[in-house]
Design a protein around this motif. Structure first.
Motif, PDB file in Angstrom:
ATOM      1  N   LEU A   1      -9.139   0.387   3.272  1.00 15.60           N
ATOM      2  CA  LEU A   1      -9.050   0.250   1.826  1.00 15.60           C
ATOM      3  C   LEU A   1      -8.389  -1.064   1.432  1.00 15.60           C
ATOM      4  O   LEU A   1      -7.347  -1.437   1.991  1.00 15.60           O
ATOM      5  CB  LEU A   1      -8.256   1.410   1.224  1.00 15.60           C
TER       6      LEU A   1
ATOM      7  N   PHE B   1     -11.515  11.796  -4.114  1.00 14.85           N
ATOM      8  CA  PHE B   1     -11.476  10.395  -3.697  1.00 14.85           C
ATOM      9  C   PHE B   1     -12.729   9.654  -4.173  1.00 14.85           C
ATOM     10  O   PHE B   1     -13.537   9.179  -3.392  1.00 14.85           O
ATOM     11  CB  PHE B   1     -11.340  10.294  -2.166  1.00 14.85           C
TER      12      PHE B   1
ATOM     13  N   ALA C   1      -7.452   7.917  -6.196  1.00 12.39           N
ATOM     14  CA  ALA C   1      -7.002   9.012  -5.345  1.00 12.39           C
ATOM     15  C   ALA C   1      -6.072   9.926  -6.132  1.00 12.39           C
ATOM     16  O   ALA C   1      -5.436   9.509  -7.102  1.00 12.39           O
ATOM     17  CB  ALA C   1      -6.296   8.492  -4.100  1.00 12.39           C
TER      18      ALA C   1
ATOM     19  N   ARG D   1       0.746   6.031   2.263  1.00 15.83           N
ATOM     20  CA  ARG D   1       0.171   4.684   2.354  1.00 15.83           C
ATOM     21  C   ARG D   1      -1.335   4.758   2.159  1.00 15.83           C
ATOM     22  O   ARG D   1      -2.015   5.532   2.830  1.00 15.83           O
ATOM     23  CB  ARG D   1       0.470   4.038   3.713  1.00 15.83           C
ATOM     24  N   LEU D   2      -1.823   3.906   1.258  1.00 17.52           N
ATOM     25  CA  LEU D   2      -3.257   3.743   1.030  1.00 17.52           C
ATOM     26  C   LEU D   2      -3.509   2.259   0.777  1.00 17.52           C
ATOM     27  O   LEU D   2      -2.897   1.672  -0.112  1.00 17.52           O
ATOM     28  CB  LEU D   2      -3.725   4.568  -0.169  1.00 17.52           C
TER      29      LEU D   2
ATOM     30  N   PRO E   1      -2.330  13.598   0.078  1.00 21.11           N
ATOM     31  CA  PRO E   1      -3.636  13.271  -0.516  1.00 21.11           C
ATOM     32  C   PRO E   1      -4.527  14.502  -0.627  1.00 21.11           C
ATOM     33  O   PRO E   1      -4.593  15.325   0.293  1.00 21.11           O
ATOM     34  CB  PRO E   1      -4.229  12.258   0.464  1.00 21.11           C
TER      35      PRO E   1
ATOM     36  N   HIS F   1      -7.996   6.431   3.383  1.00 17.65           N
ATOM     37  CA  HIS F   1      -7.800   7.774   2.832  1.00 17.65           C
ATOM     38  C   HIS F   1      -8.232   8.775   3.899  1.00 17.65           C
ATOM     39  O   HIS F   1      -9.223   8.549   4.602  1.00 17.65           O
ATOM     40  CB  HIS F   1      -8.648   7.932   1.566  1.00 17.65           C
TER      41      HIS F   1
ATOM     42  N   TRP G   1     -11.331   2.292  -5.964  1.00 19.28           N
ATOM     43  CA  TRP G   1     -11.083   3.656  -5.543  1.00 19.28           C
ATOM     44  C   TRP G   1      -9.991   4.291  -6.393  1.00 19.28           C
ATOM     45  O   TRP G   1      -9.154   3.615  -6.982  1.00 19.28           O
ATOM     46  CB  TRP G   1     -10.725   3.766  -4.059  1.00 19.28           C
TER      47      TRP G   1
ATOM     48  N   GLY H   1       0.788  -1.227   0.000  1.00 21.89           N
ATOM     49  CA  GLY H   1       0.000   0.000   0.000  1.00 21.89           C
ATOM     50  C   GLY H   1       0.816   1.270   0.000  1.00 21.89           C
ATOM     51  O   GLY H   1       0.279   2.353   0.245  1.00 21.89           O
TER      52      GLY H   1
ATOM     53  N   ASN I   1      -6.631   1.348  -7.865  1.00 26.34           N
ATOM     54  CA  ASN I   1      -6.274   0.282  -6.929  1.00 26.34           C
ATOM     55  C   ASN I   1      -6.373  -1.147  -7.427  1.00 26.34           C
ATOM     56  O   ASN I   1      -6.007  -2.074  -6.702  1.00 26.34           O
ATOM     57  CB  ASN I   1      -7.152   0.393  -5.682  1.00 26.34           C
TER      58      ASN I   1
END
Length: 467
Positions: free
Chosen positions: A381, A438, A421, A363-364, A433, A373, A419, A343, A401
């Motif tokens: 996520l 989003f 971003a 990091r997501l 972010p 997020h 998702w 991530g 993603n």
């Protein structure tokens, strides 16, 4: 459609492209994993001054099911300004959209209504098979003399070899196989070039049987996935050299050559080292007339409780980074690296390509971390930053993603979701972010999202013939 003057979104040099106006729309391919509904092109508003900013403002369903959209690209770009380009007055207008599973190639016109691309041509699998001998079209790049489409599979049921097909800029007919002499190349993935040096570079993933049902553990352990770069003569269309990275380095995927046409180096990523689960980034470069590759970034696996891991990773007790995309800013100064497994999205200063320095991280998602997020802190996520696209000025980064349907299911068996971003690059060089951007979940109508293309061009769309 021919223009009296070159398309204003074409730029002679990367220096000029850095001054391009900001993108106002992003095109995102979305696919239905069940293959029961049509895949789609989603259009997302990227204009901060718009009341619809950060939302899906357009949607075009494909005419069939089971395509699995993956990578796509423009019909024409700044390479049309090269001095030997036979089509200097084409428009960046049409999206060339392959179905990775169906082998169909769709052509969408974005000019009448940029928010509702219109299908104007559909090439069936037979067209690609008959004219080029390939199937499973994967990556699209606009070249000076045509549209290059890399393909993973052979025609008429053959698993391989994969290779490159060439399409006409204006009719979109399949002209034929690009290679005259393919040499030892068999596995395929990406194709890019150094136009100023008449060099083409290709990379390796696997044939359709090696990827379409997920990672095959026996093939991975047996080091059977791609682990080499291939170099070609662009004009003679002949294989020149193979550079093997070592068979422990499995799946050599994305190619990001320097945008400066006087340079002949570039970056490639390796998804996984089977000896320690690390991922890596390599620089190819030329010494004394021959190409070499040097590992310049190593990203280690992260230890994890086996109980938190999907079955495919439980025996290892660790999360591999799974670097599955990289992207290079137009000024060749920064490289973005997506770690889909952990991530992490990493930003490196590569002003010296042989000595990258980490300057930013976000990091997501992630297999274990499921990092949220900041706009939705209570929403874990799935997936992670996968496909990465950078604006031409390098200030904005877009990530989605999903990797590939069957692989999503292996590494995120509880569901990968959907998702997208946007990250802004701060004055200090950090990644931050965008809290207003989003789109996720039902914004994409239950489909998964993969590659993004930016209206007017982006960091991975164009190549240039002038420094």
């Amino acid at each position: 459609m021919a223009l009296w003057k070159p398309d204003p979104t074409f730029y002679p040099s990367p220096r000029d492209a850095l001054l391009a106006p900001p993108e106002r729309l992003a095109y995102v391919c979305a696919f239905d994993r069940s293959a029961e509904r049509p895949d789609a092109i989603a259009v997302v508003d990227t204009d901060p001054g718009s009341p619809a900013y950060g939302t899906v403002v357009g949607w075009t369903d494909l005419p069939n099911t089971g395509d699995e959209l993956h990578h796509f690209g423009w019909n024409a770009c700044s390479s049309a300004l090269c001095p030997y380009a036979p089509h200097p007055h084409v428009e960046r207008r049409y999206l060339i959209v392959p179905g990775l599973r169906s082998s169909r190639i769709h052509v969408y016109d974005t000019a009448p209504d940029p928010r509702q691309p219109k299908l104007v041509r559909l090439l069936e699998p037979e067209d690609l098979a008959k004219r080029a001998g390939y199937s499973r079209p994967h990556t699209v790049h606009c070249g000076p003399e045509g549209i290059y489409v890399s393909a993973l599979g052979g025609a008429d049921g053959a698993d391989g070899p994969g290779g490159v097909a060439l399409l006409d800029h204006t009719s979109f007919d399949v002209l034929g196989r690009w290679e005259i002499d393919r040499g030892p190349q068999y596995l395929a993935y990406d194709v890019w070039w150094h136009l100023g040096h008449d060099i083409v570079v290709t990379s390796e993933w696997g044939t359709p049987s090696m990827i379409e049902d997920g990672v095959v553990a026996e093939l991975l352990a047996g080091r059977k996935y791609g682990h080499a770069l291939h170099f070609w003569d662009l004009r003679k269309r002949r294989h020149l050299q193979t550079v093997d990275l070592g068979d422990e380095h499995q799946m050599t995927l994305e190619l990001r050559p320097a945008h400066d046409p006087t340079k002949d180096y570039g970056f490639a990523n390796v998804v996984i080292n089977v000896e320690d689960l690390s991922a890596s980034v390599w620089v190819w470069h030329r010494e004394h007339g021959s190409f070499k590759a040097t590992k310049v970034i190593t990203i280690p696996a992260e230890p994890a409780d086996a109980g938190l891991l999907p079955p495919v990773l439980q025996p290892f007790g660790a999360v591999p980074p799974l670097v599955t995309d990289i992207d290079l800013t137009v000024d060749d100064r920064f490289l973005l690296v997506s770690c889909w497994g952990t991530g992490r999205l990493l930003r490196y200063d590569v002003t010296d390509p042989f000595s990258p320095g980490l300057v930013g991280e976000v990091r997501l998602g992630g297999i274990v971390t499921r990092a949220a997020h900041p706009t939705a802190p209570d929403l874990p996520l799935s997936g992670g930053p996968q496909m990465v696209e950078i604006s031409r000025d390098g200030r904005r980064v877009y990530v989605t993603n999903s990797l590939y349907g069957a692989w999503d299911d292996q590494f995120y068996p509880d569901g990968v979701g959907a998702w997208m971003a946007k990250l802004d690059v701060t004055e200090q060089g950090a990644l931050e972010p965008d809290l207003r951007f989003f789109p996720h979940g039902e914004a994409f109508r239950g489909l998964r999202v993969h590659q993004t293309r930016l209206q007017g061009g982006d960091a991975s769309s164009d190549s240039y013939c002038y420094p």
